[in-house]
Design a protein around this motif. Sequence first.
Motif, short mmCIF file in Angstrom:
data_model
loop_
_atom_site.label_atom_id
_atom_site.label_comp_id
_atom_site.label_asym_id
_atom_site.label_seq_id
_atom_site.Cartn_x
_atom_site.Cartn_y
_atom_site.Cartn_z
N ILE A 81 0.84 -1.19 0.00
CA ILE A 81 0.00 0.00 0.00
C ILE A 81 0.87 1.25 0.00
O ILE A 81 1.91 1.31 0.66
N ILE A 82 0.47 2.25 -0.75
CA ILE A 82 1.15 3.54 -0.74
C ILE A 82 0.71 4.29 0.50
O ILE A 82 -0.47 4.59 0.68
N HIS A 83 1.65 4.58 1.39
CA HIS A 83 1.32 5.26 2.64
C HIS A 83 1.39 6.78 2.44
O HIS A 83 2.42 7.31 2.03
N LEU A 84 0.27 7.44 2.70
CA LEU A 84 0.18 8.89 2.49
C LEU A 84 0.39 9.60 3.83
O LEU A 84 -0.56 9.91 4.55
N SER A 85 1.63 9.84 4.17
CA SER A 85 1.98 10.57 5.38
C SER A 85 3.15 11.48 5.07
O SER A 85 3.92 11.23 4.14
N ASN A 86 3.26 12.56 5.85
CA ASN A 86 4.31 13.57 5.64
C ASN A 86 4.28 14.14 4.23
O ASN A 86 5.32 14.46 3.64
N ILE A 87 3.07 14.27 3.66
CA ILE A 87 2.93 14.81 2.31
C ILE A 87 3.08 16.33 2.35
O ILE A 87 2.31 17.03 3.02
N ARG A 88 4.09 16.82 1.66
CA ARG A 88 4.30 18.27 1.61
C ARG A 88 3.24 18.94 0.73
O ARG A 88 2.68 18.31 -0.18
N GLN A 89 3.00 20.19 0.98
CA GLN A 89 1.94 20.93 0.32
C GLN A 89 2.52 21.78 -0.81
O GLN A 89 3.59 22.36 -0.67
N ALA A 90 1.82 21.84 -1.93
CA ALA A 90 2.25 22.70 -3.04
C ALA A 90 2.13 24.16 -2.64
O ALA A 90 1.24 24.55 -1.87
#
Length: 526
Positions: free
Chosen positions: A3-12
């Motif tokens: 699974i692709i873990h969506l955490s620490n995603i930076r914002q545009a």
Amino acid sequence: MSIIHLSNIRQAEILNESLQPLKNKIEERINLDRYTEGHKGSSLSSNMLHRIAFLTGLSLVSERTSIELEAVKLHPSNHIHDTTFSRNNLQSLWSALLKLRYHKMNIDWDNIPLKSRVVNLEMLRGVEYLLQSDHLDQWLLNNFSIGGRGALGSIPHLNLDLGFFDEIPAKLDLNSRNITNTQMLIAGTTGSGKSNLLAVLLNEIRTISVDTSYPVNFLLFDYKGEFADPQNRHWLALFETDAGAILDPMKKPLPFTPFKDFTGKTQNEINLYATEISTALSAIDRTSISANMSTRLTEAVIAAYRRTQNRPIDFEAIEREYASLLEKDKDDSVRSVLKQLIRTPLFAKTDEIDLVKDSFIIKMDAFPKEGVLAKALVYFTVSKLNIIYENLPKQAVNDECVELRHFTIIDEAHYMLDFDNRPLRELIAVGRNKGLSIILATQNMESFKSEHFDFLANAQYPLIMKQQSINDKVIKDIFGVTGSEFNKVKEAISQLQKGELIMRNTTATLLGMGDKFKKMKVRMLI
């Protein structure tokens, strides 16, 4: 494939600006043109807006290209909150949709900057689509059901993302079962980054909780007027609120009465409360009230309640009764304080809002910080909070977390700590089992060791930023250090730059090894 873990995603860099027109358009659709007094429209949370845009973008079948991804510029420190993707346990769905849309591209899903560009690109794609033609109306008219309570019914884990310890994400756990309390103290001189830290704390607390059944609200005393400044109104969206949260007592009295309602209560309760009011008026003016004056003031409060048949009184009623106990036309320091509170009415005579069930910012910059009016505003508002807290049930608890309901935040708190501030002490005592907490921000760390109350001893998280002067005793009390360890902590504080802080390293303390402090770089938000 995992699974692709969506955490620490930076914002545009352009994401917030791009989302605002969509937020406005959706809120126009879901709200009425006008509401009756006491009601207000719904406001879309940032998490919800991100999910809408993300899901819409992923639903579009157009081909994805590396050129589009390279064009996405990421903000250096701001992140999309993890709860955007974790709510309702949809990580596997997001993962499947991402793999479906990007199956022709060689994406390294462990590369956080690249993964961040993908997520932001899908959100921006979704925004662009929904703002075209009648796409939004078509999207809103689709019926769907989530089913089950999921994260909506769970107590949110307030594990705040504040910045970095070196390159490691810096988390602040507020409500795990093992956290004894959530009181926070922030000490930092002008220009140290206190305001940004407060903004980051509010952003995290609100973003994590607002989409759940346990939203955490706040009351901020804005001494400098930064958060209430019209030029900074865009900050409010970061705290999941709007301009309706700003209360300006210079323009209109605060929409509640600070006085207790004793309907159906005993006379003895009124007598005790009258003594508290007498003590309060003495404290906020630093006057030395004689025994006769104190007795007279207590009698005046009791007489005022007698006239209202035990319903809430006001300062005019107290002054009128007090004057009747003096010789004709005589004045004294008590009456002088009461007259100040009457000339600038700070509070309404009835409750028009619930201070705990919503979030508010009280604009304080028009009042002299050490004056009677500023102190009365904070003192009696905190007293009102205690009245509300008394009637709340205990906080909810599950296997992992305890419920937090509300934060009271006092910026420039040193003006409220150098006298016997009974409501503030009571707020700390009452709040522990009601899900209520405080954040006190001041310029110097020694302000927290008042002769009347040791706020440091009751704080879970003392956060020390750049200081004008360093108090050796306070350092020893906070970090429990002596000798070379003390010198190391002191040197670390002296070298702090804007946006940096040090805090206790509880792990090192428990293990008896390593530094007793950790240095954090707070992410920039405002």
